[in-house]
Write an enzyme that holds these catalytic residues in place. Sequence first.
Site, PDB file in Angstrom:
ATOM      1  CG  HIS A  79      47.561 -38.219 -22.663  1.00 18.78           C
ATOM      2  ND1 HIS A  79      47.287 -39.237 -22.261  1.00 18.78           N
ATOM      3  CD2 HIS A  79      47.013 -37.438 -22.160  1.00 18.78           C
ATOM      4  CE1 HIS A  79      46.880 -39.233 -21.111  1.00 18.78           C
ATOM      5  NE2 HIS A  79      47.051 -37.890 -20.845  1.00 18.78           N
ATOM      6  CD  GLU A 121      73.695 -49.848 -13.669  1.00 19.77           C
ATOM      7  OE1 GLU A 121      72.373 -48.876 -13.997  1.00 19.77           O
ATOM      8  OE2 GLU A 121      73.861 -49.445 -12.731  1.00 19.77           O
ATOM      9  CG  ASP A 144      73.541 -45.137 -15.818  1.00 24.16           C
ATOM     10  OD1 ASP A 144      73.783 -44.217 -16.521  1.00 24.16           O
ATOM     11  OD2 ASP A 144      72.603 -45.892 -15.383  1.00 24.16           O
ATOM     12  CB  CYS A 153      68.099 -54.582 -18.039  1.00 26.30           C
ATOM     13  SG  CYS A 153      69.602 -54.748 -16.561  1.00 26.30           S
TER      14      CYS A 153
HETATM   15  C1  PEP Z   1      70.811 -49.312 -17.247  1.00 30.13           C
HETATM   16  O1  PEP Z   1      71.338 -48.007 -16.737  1.00 30.13           O
HETATM   17  O2  PEP Z   1      71.244 -49.783 -19.005  1.00 30.13           O
HETATM   18  C2  PEP Z   1      69.721 -49.383 -16.621  1.00 30.13           C
HETATM   19  C3  PEP Z   1      68.835 -50.296 -17.213  1.00 30.13           C
HETATM   20  O3  PEP Z   1      69.171 -48.349 -15.859  1.00 30.13           O
HETATM   21  P1  PEP Z   1      68.023 -47.272 -15.827  1.00 30.13           P
HETATM   22  O4  PEP Z   1      67.817 -47.205 -17.258  1.00 30.13           O
HETATM   23  O5  PEP Z   1      67.698 -47.788 -14.574  1.00 30.13           O
HETATM   24  O6  PEP Z   1      69.871 -47.205 -15.277  1.00 30.13           O
HETATM   25 MG    MG Z   2      71.210 -47.716 -14.848  1.00 29.42          MG
END
Ligand code: PEP
Ligand code: MG
Length: 599
Positions: free
Chosen positions: A200, A442, A466, A513
């Site tokens: 925190h 992924e 992933d 992402c």
């Molecule tokens: C990823 O695997 O890069 C992703 C964006 O999904 P998460 O981190 O939610 O598995």
């Molecule tokens: Mg993922």
Amino acid sequence: MAPEAWPQNKVLKGIAASPGIIIAPAHVLADRNRVQVFYRYLGSRHQVAEEQERFREAIIRTQQELSRSKEAIPEDFREHAYIVDTHLLILQDRLLLDETLRLIQEETINAEWALKQAVKEAQKLFGQIADSYIRSRVQDIEDVSERIMRHLTGTNPSSFTNFKEPVIIVAQNLSPVDTTQMSLERVQGFITEMGGKTSHIAIMAQSLRIPAVVGLENAVREIDTGYTLVLDGLSGTVIINPDVETMSIYLGRKKQFENFKAEINRSSFLPAVTLDDYPTRILANIEFQDELDLVLDYGADGIGLYRTEFLYLRQHYLPTEEELFEDYKTVAHIMKPKPVTIRTLDIGGDKFASYSQYVHEMNPALGLRAIRFSLKEQQVFRSQLRAILRASAFGAVRIMFPLISGVQEVLAARQMLEEIKAELRQEGLTFDSQIPVGVMIEVPAAVMLADLLAQEADFFSIGTNDLIQYALAIDRGNKYVAEMYQPLHPAVLRMVKHVVDTAHAADIPVAMCGEMAGDPLYTPILLGLGVDELSMNVTSIPVVKRIVRMATLEEAKEFANQVLQLGSIDAVTSLVTNFMARRFPEVFMFGRELVNSNY
Ligand code: PEP
Ligand code: MG
């Protein structure tokens, strides 16, 4: 001139918790008189009732104390009142309240000792939780129990003086409630012995924009009130009584950091265009609606990943279509006309709802997660698809399927989407019939099938978190192999290149992402490899944008080509760090520390 016995220029290392550099005198809060508790049996049964009563009274007094603190929170600090509410709730929690009363009764021990045992039990339980953020929340229980303990033993809480001069607070531990009682205008920095990056105090220091170093062992013993300190919240360094030379080095670093911070915040709203006019897009990853303020503040070009698990995990039952619809609609509406990419449920793996029947998999990362779960539990999937489609009438919504490993999964998911579109039409409900459908890349199988998947998708989004885990066979949450989790592994870079080239040949765009997209160290490579959109935690946006705006597409391409020639992680890493240090020295020096915090 400092007295002889004072240590000079002594360097201590802790955990960087809130960025910034500060030079100021220390104010040490004594160790908050941690209450010592000794084991004691109760002499007779009737003492049990007395002891339980004493414990209940201590709870009431703690409640009153916390409520008073909450009322006293200054106006510009109100957003942190939730912490006091959390502590008030913990006071009622079974783990503390019932367990302590039970222990007094069953083991005929005094309230202090029973409370201590109950806290130990809670620590054990929390210690088993995989998620480091949730695990660290045991700290709240410890803070609350310490307060109760003080009321039980009649120990006075240390009082926080109204500091007359600017100070750096040094303490064994600081609960956010403690900080609400300080005159914060004079507090320039925090140093604590306890705590980690997600404690925190770290989160609070970041939102107050006060530099902090936590987890600095022996800070209270090493530092005395009045010592001059350099606190470097970027590297986690504290220097006790710096000499003139050290002082001037840090003053220079402080100035450089502040200029850099001002510059990136200023340019965060400008478009992500390279010096040679190549436009790219920088989007945000979110998990909750509440993050949208920050998304807009940081100038994101849209939402590139809305992780939708939260609504399924926060309660003991499945969310209804209406609940989901309201949530997605709000996000779409607020972001309009910018795109919102809603990823369908990625439950399973390490994220299982308590009501799920699939909790006992041997190998959850390779188990029934994400799209596999959705295709099996079709009612759950249908209600989410209906909610997303209905929300698409209120903004630029895109849909994206996680953990695709073959064409059939995409076809099955798309078919269900088409069926639901037909249903909605029949019901007279509006939606975007052209809603773009994306496939997350992924799994290595999806990389190999990129050409076929591209025929069935409107866009790709590479989930490197992933993809790296499955390509390198490195559990993304396992600290023993964390060193081997390497985005710069040549195999990963080749996969990214293959996916981008294949998608572009089929005329569809590619986003990224995973965390890799938000690390400024990788921005030039990703730009050079041709990734069209980068989606990241909001705090990465200004730094990554800064690099894009300082780079040219031509140099990024050339650099990515050089990197692709190399066959080892070490060779790639050294080329990348040299390039970044030479070409973007300030980003290299400060950028990575900044992206891990709110600033
Ligand atoms: C990823 O695997 O890069 C992703 C964006 O999904 P998460 O981190 O939610 O598995
Ligand atoms: Mg993922």
